[in-house]
Design a protein around this motif. Structure first.
Motif, PDB file in Angstrom:
ATOM      1  N   SER A 129       0.832  -1.201   0.000  1.00  0.00           N
ATOM      2  CA  SER A 129       0.000   0.000   0.000  1.00  0.00           C
ATOM      3  C   SER A 129       0.866   1.249   0.000  1.00  0.00           C
ATOM      4  CB  SER A 129      -0.909   0.027   1.237  1.00  0.00           C
ATOM      5  OG  SER A 129      -1.787  -1.073   1.249  1.00  0.00           O
ATOM      6  N   LEU A 130       0.302   2.318  -0.522  1.00  0.00           N
ATOM      7  CA  LEU A 130       0.941   3.636  -0.497  1.00  0.00           C
ATOM      8  C   LEU A 130      -0.154   4.674  -0.334  1.00  0.00           C
ATOM      9  CD1 LEU A 130       3.614   3.919  -3.369  1.00  0.00           C
ATOM     10  CD2 LEU A 130       4.028   4.114  -0.914  1.00  0.00           C
ATOM     11  N   ARG A 131       0.188   5.797   0.285  1.00  0.00           N
ATOM     12  CA  ARG A 131      -0.737   6.904   0.340  1.00  0.00           C
ATOM     13  C   ARG A 131      -0.068   8.131  -0.263  1.00  0.00           C
ATOM     14  NH1 ARG A 131      -3.814  10.269   5.148  1.00  0.00           N
ATOM     15  NH2 ARG A 131      -1.718  11.141   5.459  1.00  0.00           N
ATOM     16  N   LEU A 132      -0.666   8.624  -1.311  1.00  0.00           N
ATOM     17  CA  LEU A 132      -0.190   9.848  -1.941  1.00  0.00           C
ATOM     18  C   LEU A 132      -0.903  11.047  -1.322  1.00  0.00           C
ATOM     19  CD1 LEU A 132      -0.205   8.775  -5.705  1.00  0.00           C
ATOM     20  CD2 LEU A 132       1.578   8.453  -3.984  1.00  0.00           C
ATOM     21  N   THR A 158      -8.675   4.731  -2.686  1.00  0.00           N
ATOM     22  CA  THR A 158      -9.651   5.607  -2.046  1.00  0.00           C
ATOM     23  C   THR A 158      -9.137   7.041  -2.084  1.00  0.00           C
ATOM     24  OG1 THR A 158     -10.360   3.851  -0.536  1.00  0.00           O
ATOM     25  CG2 THR A 158     -10.942   6.109   0.050  1.00  0.00           C
ATOM     26  N   ILE A 159      -9.945   7.922  -2.635  1.00  0.00           N
ATOM     27  CA  ILE A 159      -9.596   9.337  -2.647  1.00  0.00           C
ATOM     28  C   ILE A 159     -10.302  10.020  -1.480  1.00  0.00           C
ATOM     29  CG2 ILE A 159     -11.475   9.953  -4.240  1.00  0.00           C
ATOM     30  CD1 ILE A 159      -9.581  12.045  -5.460  1.00  0.00           C
ATOM     31  N   SER A 160      -9.593  10.925  -0.828  1.00  0.00           N
ATOM     32  CA  SER A 160     -10.181  11.659   0.287  1.00  0.00           C
ATOM     33  C   SER A 160      -9.572  13.059   0.308  1.00  0.00           C
ATOM     34  CB  SER A 160      -9.931  10.943   1.619  1.00  0.00           C
ATOM     35  OG  SER A 160      -8.540  10.837   1.888  1.00  0.00           O
ATOM     36  N   ARG A 161     -10.146  13.903   1.145  1.00  0.00           N
ATOM     37  CA  ARG A 161      -9.638  15.266   1.211  1.00  0.00           C
ATOM     38  C   ARG A 161      -9.746  15.800   2.623  1.00  0.00           C
ATOM     39  NH1 ARG A 161     -12.894  18.332  -3.098  1.00  0.00           N
ATOM     40  NH2 ARG A 161     -11.648  20.097  -2.359  1.00  0.00           N
ATOM     41  N   ASP A 162      -8.852  16.714   2.940  1.00  0.00           N
ATOM     42  CA  ASP A 162      -8.884  17.437   4.208  1.00  0.00           C
ATOM     43  C   ASP A 162      -8.928  18.917   3.837  1.00  0.00           C
ATOM     44  OD1 ASP A 162      -8.364  18.771   6.598  1.00  0.00           O
ATOM     45  OD2 ASP A 162      -6.992  17.226   7.320  1.00  0.00           O
ATOM     46  N   ASN A 163     -10.112  19.471   3.857  1.00  0.00           N
ATOM     47  CA  ASN A 163     -10.263  20.861   3.414  1.00  0.00           C
ATOM     48  C   ASN A 163      -9.535  21.844   4.323  1.00  0.00           C
ATOM     49  OD1 ASN A 163     -11.776  20.191   1.157  1.00  0.00           O
ATOM     50  ND2 ASN A 163     -13.727  20.340   2.259  1.00  0.00           N
ATOM     51  N   ALA A 164      -9.415  21.505   5.588  1.00  0.00           N
ATOM     52  CA  ALA A 164      -8.698  22.389   6.507  1.00  0.00           C
ATOM     53  C   ALA A 164      -7.227  22.515   6.118  1.00  0.00           C
ATOM     54  CB  ALA A 164      -8.823  21.878   7.935  1.00  0.00           C
ATOM     55  N   LYS A 165      -6.712  21.449   5.510  1.00  0.00           N
ATOM     56  CA  LYS A 165      -5.305  21.444   5.088  1.00  0.00           C
ATOM     57  C   LYS A 165      -5.159  21.715   3.597  1.00  0.00           C
ATOM     58  CE  LYS A 165      -3.754  18.232   8.684  1.00  0.00           C
ATOM     59  NZ  LYS A 165      -3.098  16.924   8.962  1.00  0.00           N
ATOM     60  N   ASN A 166      -6.295  21.877   2.910  1.00  0.00           N
ATOM     61  CA  ASN A 166      -6.264  22.102   1.456  1.00  0.00           C
ATOM     62  C   ASN A 166      -5.468  20.994   0.769  1.00  0.00           C
ATOM     63  OD1 ASN A 166      -7.429  23.834  -0.433  1.00  0.00           O
ATOM     64  ND2 ASN A 166      -5.579  25.067  -0.667  1.00  0.00           N
ATOM     65  N   VAL A 218      -5.494  16.785  -0.703  1.00  0.00           N
ATOM     66  CA  VAL A 218      -6.226  15.608  -1.163  1.00  0.00           C
ATOM     67  C   VAL A 218      -5.284  14.416  -1.110  1.00  0.00           C
ATOM     68  CG1 VAL A 218      -5.691  15.984  -3.598  1.00  0.00           C
ATOM     69  CG2 VAL A 218      -7.736  14.702  -2.970  1.00  0.00           C
ATOM     70  N   TYR A 219      -5.855  13.250  -0.847  1.00  0.00           N
ATOM     71  CA  TYR A 219      -5.063  12.033  -0.680  1.00  0.00           C
ATOM     72  C   TYR A 219      -5.548  10.944  -1.638  1.00  0.00           C
ATOM     73  CZ  TYR A 219      -4.184  14.373   3.774  1.00  0.00           C
ATOM     74  OH  TYR A 219      -3.853  15.294   4.742  1.00  0.00           O
ATOM     75  N   LEU A 220      -4.655  10.009  -1.901  1.00  0.00           N
ATOM     76  CA  LEU A 220      -5.034   8.805  -2.620  1.00  0.00           C
ATOM     77  C   LEU A 220      -4.426   7.622  -1.885  1.00  0.00           C
ATOM     78  CD1 LEU A 220      -6.549   7.772  -5.138  1.00  0.00           C
ATOM     79  CD2 LEU A 220      -4.322   7.656  -6.279  1.00  0.00           C
ATOM     80  N   GLN A 221      -5.267   6.873  -1.207  1.00  0.00           N
ATOM     81  CA  GLN A 221      -4.838   5.651  -0.543  1.00  0.00           C
ATOM     82  C   GLN A 221      -4.889   4.519  -1.547  1.00  0.00           C
ATOM     83  OE1 GLN A 221      -3.699   5.079   2.681  1.00  0.00           O
ATOM     84  NE2 GLN A 221      -3.278   3.015   1.942  1.00  0.00           N
ATOM     85  N   MET A 222      -3.765   3.883  -1.775  1.00  0.00           N
ATOM     86  CA  MET A 222      -3.667   2.824  -2.775  1.00  0.00           C
ATOM     87  C   MET A 222      -3.314   1.513  -2.080  1.00  0.00           C
ATOM     88  SD  MET A 222      -1.649   4.865  -5.801  1.00  0.00           S
ATOM     89  CE  MET A 222      -0.127   4.944  -4.868  1.00  0.00           C
TER      90      MET A 222
END
Length: 122
Positions: free
Chosen positions: A17-20, A69-77, A79-83
């Motif tokens: 796994s990797l998280r971008l 899985t794509i997700s976002r943290d708007n407080a941090k502006n 976006v992530y991609l969990q692979m």
């Protein structure tokens, strides 16, 4: 000046796994769609995943559905991609994109990052 900076790529083995991460600066993207694309060696850039700004709705390419899985943290502006369950065919440069819409089912984005390399060995 808008900047999108990807991080988190690397060399992994099949099944790993990797998280971008993609950190945006220069404007706030909380109300705008964000997406990930990828370009494999010798191939054209292809869509991977998108997340809307207002509803958080997500859409995935069939090739990554169920594993990414794509997700976002708007407080941090950011976006992530969990692979997960990575395969050699996931090897590509992964690009973050911002201010994305999906007219007629095709994801179109205004801003782009420089990309981060993901290599999956067999």
């Amino acid at each position: 000046q808008v900047q999108l900076v990807e991080s988190g790529g690397g060399l992994v083995q099949t099944g790993d796994s990797l998280r971008l991460s993609c950190a945006a600066s220069g404007r706030t993207f909380s109300n705008y769609g964000m997406a990930w694309f990828r370009r494999a060696p010798g191939k054209e850039r292809e869509f991977a995943a998108v997340i809307s700004g207002s509803t958080g709705n997500r859409f995935y390419a069939d090739s990554v559905k169920g594993r990414f899985t794509i997700s976002r943290d708007n407080a941090k502006n950011t976006v992530y991609l969990q692979m997960n369950s990575l395969k050699p065919e996931d090897t590509a440069v992964y690009y973050c994109a911002g201010d994305c819409t999906r007219p007629m089912g095709t994801t179109v984005c205004k801003y782009w990052g420089q990309g981060t390399q993901v290599t999956v060995s067999s």
